[in-house]
Scaffold this active site. Sequence first.
Site, PDB file in Angstrom:
ATOM      1  N   SER A 199     103.079-105.165 -43.241  1.00  0.00           N
ATOM      2  CA  SER A 199     101.792-104.992 -42.501  1.00  0.00           C
ATOM      3  C   SER A 199     100.966-103.749 -42.841  1.00  0.00           C
ATOM      4  O   SER A 199     101.337-102.888 -43.115  1.00  0.00           O
ATOM      5  CB  SER A 199     101.904-105.314 -40.942  1.00  0.00           C
ATOM      6  OG  SER A 199     102.413-103.981 -40.515  1.00  0.00           O
ATOM      7  N   LYS A 200      99.570-104.266 -42.750  1.00  0.00           N
ATOM      8  CA  LYS A 200      98.794-102.932 -42.712  1.00  0.00           C
ATOM      9  C   LYS A 200      98.900-101.581 -42.079  1.00  0.00           C
ATOM     10  O   LYS A 200      98.797-100.644 -42.384  1.00  0.00           O
ATOM     11  CB  LYS A 200      97.236-103.205 -42.681  1.00  0.00           C
ATOM     12  CG  LYS A 200      96.790-103.745 -41.535  1.00  0.00           C
ATOM     13  CD  LYS A 200      95.536-104.170 -41.588  1.00  0.00           C
ATOM     14  CE  LYS A 200      94.989-104.794 -40.340  1.00  0.00           C
ATOM     15  NZ  LYS A 200      93.786-105.558 -40.345  1.00  0.00           N
ATOM     16  N   ARG A 201      99.581-102.165 -40.645  1.00  0.00           N
ATOM     17  CA  ARG A 201      99.838-100.905 -39.825  1.00  0.00           C
ATOM     18  C   ARG A 201     100.751 -99.900 -40.518  1.00  0.00           C
ATOM     19  O   ARG A 201     100.642 -98.705 -40.373  1.00  0.00           O
ATOM     20  CB  ARG A 201     100.230-101.464 -38.526  1.00  0.00           C
ATOM     21  CG  ARG A 201      99.522-101.111 -37.199  1.00  0.00           C
ATOM     22  CD  ARG A 201     100.189-101.130 -36.026  1.00  0.00           C
ATOM     23  NE  ARG A 201     101.608-101.826 -36.024  1.00  0.00           N
ATOM     24  CZ  ARG A 201     101.675-102.868 -35.562  1.00  0.00           C
ATOM     25  NH1 ARG A 201     100.779-104.002 -35.209  1.00  0.00           N
ATOM     26  NH2 ARG A 201     102.951-103.871 -35.908  1.00  0.00           N
ATOM     27  N   GLY A 235     101.303 -99.213 -43.465  1.00  0.00           N
ATOM     28  CA  GLY A 235     100.827 -98.515 -44.593  1.00  0.00           C
ATOM     29  C   GLY A 235     101.601 -98.850 -45.730  1.00  0.00           C
ATOM     30  O   GLY A 235     101.798 -98.040 -46.672  1.00  0.00           O
TER      31      GLY A 235
END
Length: 482
Positions: A254-256, A258
């Site tokens: 997930s983008k969270r 990184g």
Amino acid sequence: MANTVRTRFAPSPTGFMHLGNLRSALYTYLYARKHGGKFILRIEDTDVKRYVEGAVDVIYNTLNAIGMHWDEGPDIGGEFGPYVQSERKDMYLPYAKQLVEAGKAYYCFCTEEELNERRSAAEAEGKHWKYDKHCMNLPKEEIERRIAAGEPYVIRQNVPLSGEAGFDDVLYGHIAVDCADLDDMILIKADGMPTYNFANVIDDHTMGITHVMRGNEYLASTPKYNLLYEAFGWEKPTYIHMTPIMRDAQHKLSKRDGDAYFEDYLNKGYLKEAIVNYVALLGWNPGDEREFFTLKELEEAFDVTGMSKSPAIFDPAKLTWMNAEYVRRLTPEQFTEYAKPYYEQAGIGHMNTEILAKILQPRTEIFTQIPEVVGFLRELPEYDAELFTNKKSKTNPEVAAHVLDLAIPALEELICWDETNVHDTLLGIAEKEGLKNGTMLWPVRIAMAGQQVTPGGAIEIALLLGKDEALARLKAGRAKLG
Ligand code: GLU
């Protein structure tokens, strides 16, 4: 055209390239190439809430950088354009009207408040709410009158009340849902624009897409899409839904964290070829032991039978290992190209790149490691005289003092500070004094590096530092030894 494979990558322009999307693009591209077909790029911006500056360029640049060239797309056009949904916006309404004529869709005038009211009432009774077909049987005249009066409306898909909506997925087999569980989804919104789902189906059909390959988050929507194909009487494409890329058994990348975007990995110092190679193997294997593939080789080797049904777990250590292999295979010149920004960052941009490549390339896994590894070149670390002690090299502070006393004046005399001269000077002293080479070189290297483990040996470090700095460090080392 009947038999030509036509696949498409249909990203929504978000500004980033998720690794899952990259893999979808890759497999879609590979499938087309493998089968001598066409790979189409379509931008699905129907549902993008906000315009993201440069988002489409991110898609172009990523695909181009990897070498996944499309045969038709927004920038190069093609027979089935335009290839950006927002530029096709007038194409969808006529198709929706065609469905209305056929009784497979209908106008709906229910307002938000009315819907909320009925939803709340259903939920209060503990019932699952779906649109109740309230507007399905409005008389034609009433519909015309209300439209003429300017009343807002949407067009909804008329999902049969019972029966099965199903399709066959190449990987997942037969997927079926009960029509009773499907909502009459909106096809055309109140502003006249298509919903994402409707546009997707119309585009795939009108662009002659034969194989739809995409993430399995669309598995649940595909039965509804298929009802539309049936309603139109269109031939359905072949579906290949792909498993997600997971961080671990429970979590998607997930983008969270990184760690989800292609860009994240470029920024972390990975080579794009290594990322692509690794991503290709997440969810596909060639059926043999091969692990290293160029894009060209993937075009040959790729086959749907090698695709996996179980989610792929992204293993950063494996990617790093693979990247290290790619780094090793670079020419020194290529290595330098990639390493240069990191040299600058480390404050060693002025040093000899040939020597740097020679000592760093064999030990660099990812380029971001470079600044830390070469930190001692920019600035001599604090160190203790005990570092001069090394059993194998037969040195200790006392021996080191002796070695440096010999080395410093001899090196000072050198007019030309090059490999031959530095090498011959140091080893000449060793020979003359009956010292092991290691005994000579260890103290010199420690004094110049201030740490035990260094990329490269004493001579390489001396050359990188240059005469003045090397001698200053040697003298400072000597001073520590009393
Ligand atoms: N636009 C969708 C996305 O970016 C792709 C849908 C599809 O491939 O059908 O996730």
